[in-house]
Write an enzyme that holds these catalytic residues in place. Structure first.
Site, short mmCIF file in Angstrom:
data_model
loop_
_atom_site.label_atom_id
_atom_site.label_comp_id
_atom_site.label_asym_id
_atom_site.label_seq_id
_atom_site.Cartn_x
_atom_site.Cartn_y
_atom_site.Cartn_z
N TRP A 1 0.83 -1.21 0.00
CA TRP A 1 0.00 0.00 0.00
C TRP A 1 0.86 1.25 0.00
CZ3 TRP A 1 -4.37 -0.55 -2.08
CH2 TRP A 1 -5.11 -1.72 -1.91
N ASP B 1 -2.04 6.40 6.70
CA ASP B 1 -3.06 5.54 6.09
C ASP B 1 -3.40 4.48 7.12
OD1 ASP B 1 -4.59 3.71 4.74
OD2 ASP B 1 -3.21 3.44 3.05
N LYS C 1 -12.83 -1.89 5.75
CA LYS C 1 -12.09 -2.83 6.59
C LYS C 1 -12.65 -2.82 8.01
CE LYS C 1 -9.11 -2.89 3.06
NZ LYS C 1 -8.18 -1.97 2.43
C1 LIG Z 1 -7.53 -1.46 1.35
C2 LIG Z 1 -6.45 -0.46 1.55
C3 LIG Z 1 -6.26 0.61 0.67
C4 LIG Z 1 -7.12 0.81 -0.55
O1 LIG Z 1 -8.40 1.08 -0.18
P1 LIG Z 1 -9.55 1.44 -1.24
O2 LIG Z 1 -10.64 1.91 -0.35
O3 LIG Z 1 -9.86 0.17 -1.97
O4 LIG Z 1 -9.03 2.48 -2.13
C5 LIG Z 1 -5.25 1.51 0.95
N1 LIG Z 1 -4.46 1.37 2.01
C6 LIG Z 1 -4.60 0.34 2.88
C7 LIG Z 1 -3.69 0.25 4.06
C8 LIG Z 1 -5.61 -0.60 2.68
O5 LIG Z 1 -5.75 -1.61 3.54
#
Ligand SMILES: *Cc1c(COP(=O)(O)O)cnc(C)c1O
Length: 360
Positions: free
Chosen positions: A102, A172, A196
């Site tokens: 990521w 993030d 998530k």
């Molecule tokens: C799932 C995830 C993303 C991407 O998320 P989207 O909502 O599909 O754009 C980015 N960073 C992390 C750490 C993730 O787990």
């Protein structure tokens, strides 16, 4: 009705009481005679829903008054662009900690906006650890430092907060937000896709400190400007209303459970059970350095990978799904977010022992 134990990394399991409440309120929300899906986002009903969701999130996370909470779209992936578009303008440079899949994507997007320095990287050991403070080479002139505080694919989590001095820290937190208490005041921006640990896909939460608003680079679309969104209570256009509603129910559920400190204790218990099962013998193994193992996403391998397919098939037959590791890593991965009940982890651990006894 038979519900499975769903170990998906996302979209992921939601708390059953939340789904049941959404079902009960589906046709008539609080006597309005409408589903939340049918409501005007400018009406008093939905305004009360989004205001309550924000108030509950602020209470749960202890978000200080000088931070805005934004309810956006485009996923965490759009934040890979919005962060540099809104923050990099001042100095044209930013530091990124490279922790895995990521982080890599965030870095690639940031490069379109300016000079990106890799402040530290875990690539030397296949992204199996969180680069320590001592490994970070930080540029005091950077507009911000970006860290992926939980790498969902690699299963690597920061259990401490990097020190970045006067440079704002951007995190993030997509896959571990709300899993434990954090000190929001240590961050300039926190962002997370909802699917998530918050609610349905389609909603992205951004928590941004006031002084970081209003610096978007020239040409930034209004929809991608944090300040424009903040000035319009996240309703510059139609927000993802139903996703906001479900997120709000999840926040209520979290408050009912006892808040984030209680959630952390439960998450530690679940993760502890699973890591113990992985470490116990030589049949399973974890690729992640012990100190940096994620409480939310648990990758593990079978000693004999020719048994992977049998493991997945038998797990599914036993009511446990989505245990296949990400294609870039292989092996298995169990995502055990807030909404995964302890019984789900107990069932997985029991299955792992049984599988080993038959194939080990
Ligand atoms: C799932 C995830 C993303 C991407 O998320 P989207 O909502 O599909 O754009 C980015 N960073 C992390 C750490 C993730 O787990």
């Amino acid at each position: 009705m038979a519900r499975v134990f769903n170990f998906s990394a996302g979209p992921a399991v939601l708390p059953e009481p939340v789904l049941a409440q959404a079902r009960d309120e589906m046709l008539d929300w609080h006597g309005s005679g409408m589903s939340v899906m049918e409501m005007s986002h400018r009406g008093k009903e939905f305004e009360s829903i989004i205001a309550q969701a924000e108030a509950d999130l602020r209470e749960l996370m202890g978000i200080p008054a000088n931070y805005k909470v934004l309810f956006l779209q485009g996923g965490a992936t759009l934040q890979f662009s919005m962060v540099p578009a809104n923050l990099m303008g001042v100095s044209g440079r930013a530091d990124y900690v490279h922790t895995g899949e990521w982080a890599k994507k965030a870095i690639a997007e940031a490069k379109k906006y300016g000079a990106v320095q890799i402040a530290a990287s875990a690539e030397d050991r296949n992204f199996s650890y969180a680069p320590p403070q001592a490994a970070m080479v930080l540029d005091p002139k950077a507009a911000y430092v970006h860290v992926t505080t939980n790498e969902t694919i690699g299963g690597v989590e920061y259990h401490w907060v990097p020190e970045t001095g006067a440079v704002p820290l951007v995190a993030d937190m997509s896959s571990h937000i709300l899993s434990r208490p954090i000190d929001v005041s240590r961050y300039g921006v926190i962002y997370a896709g909802a699917q998530k640990n918050i609610g349905p896909a389609g909603l992205t939460i951004v928590i941004v400190r006031d002084d970081l608003l209003g610096h978007a680079v020239k040409g930034t679309p209004t929809m991608l400007d944090y300040k424009a969104m903040a000035d319009n209570q996240s309703m510059l256009n139609t927000p993802p209303t139903y996703a906001v509603y479900i997120a709000g129910l999840v926040f209520q559920w979290l408050k009912g459970v006892g808040g984030l400190a209680r959630m952390e204790a439960m998450n530690r218990e679940k993760a502890g059970l699973l890591y113990d099962a992985i470490d116990r013998g030589g049949f399973y193994s974890s690729p992640v350095q012990k100190s940096d193992r994620s409480l939310m996403n648990v990758p593990f391998r079978l000693r004999d990978e020719s048994l992977d397919d049998a493991f997945l098939k038998e797990a599914k037959a036993a009511g446990m799904i989505q245990l296949k590791g990400h294609r870039s890593v292989g092996g298995m991965r169990a995502s055990i977010y807030n909404a995964m009940p302890l019984e789900g982890v107990r069932a997985l651990v029991a299955f792992m022992a049984d599988f080993e006894s038959r194939h080990g």
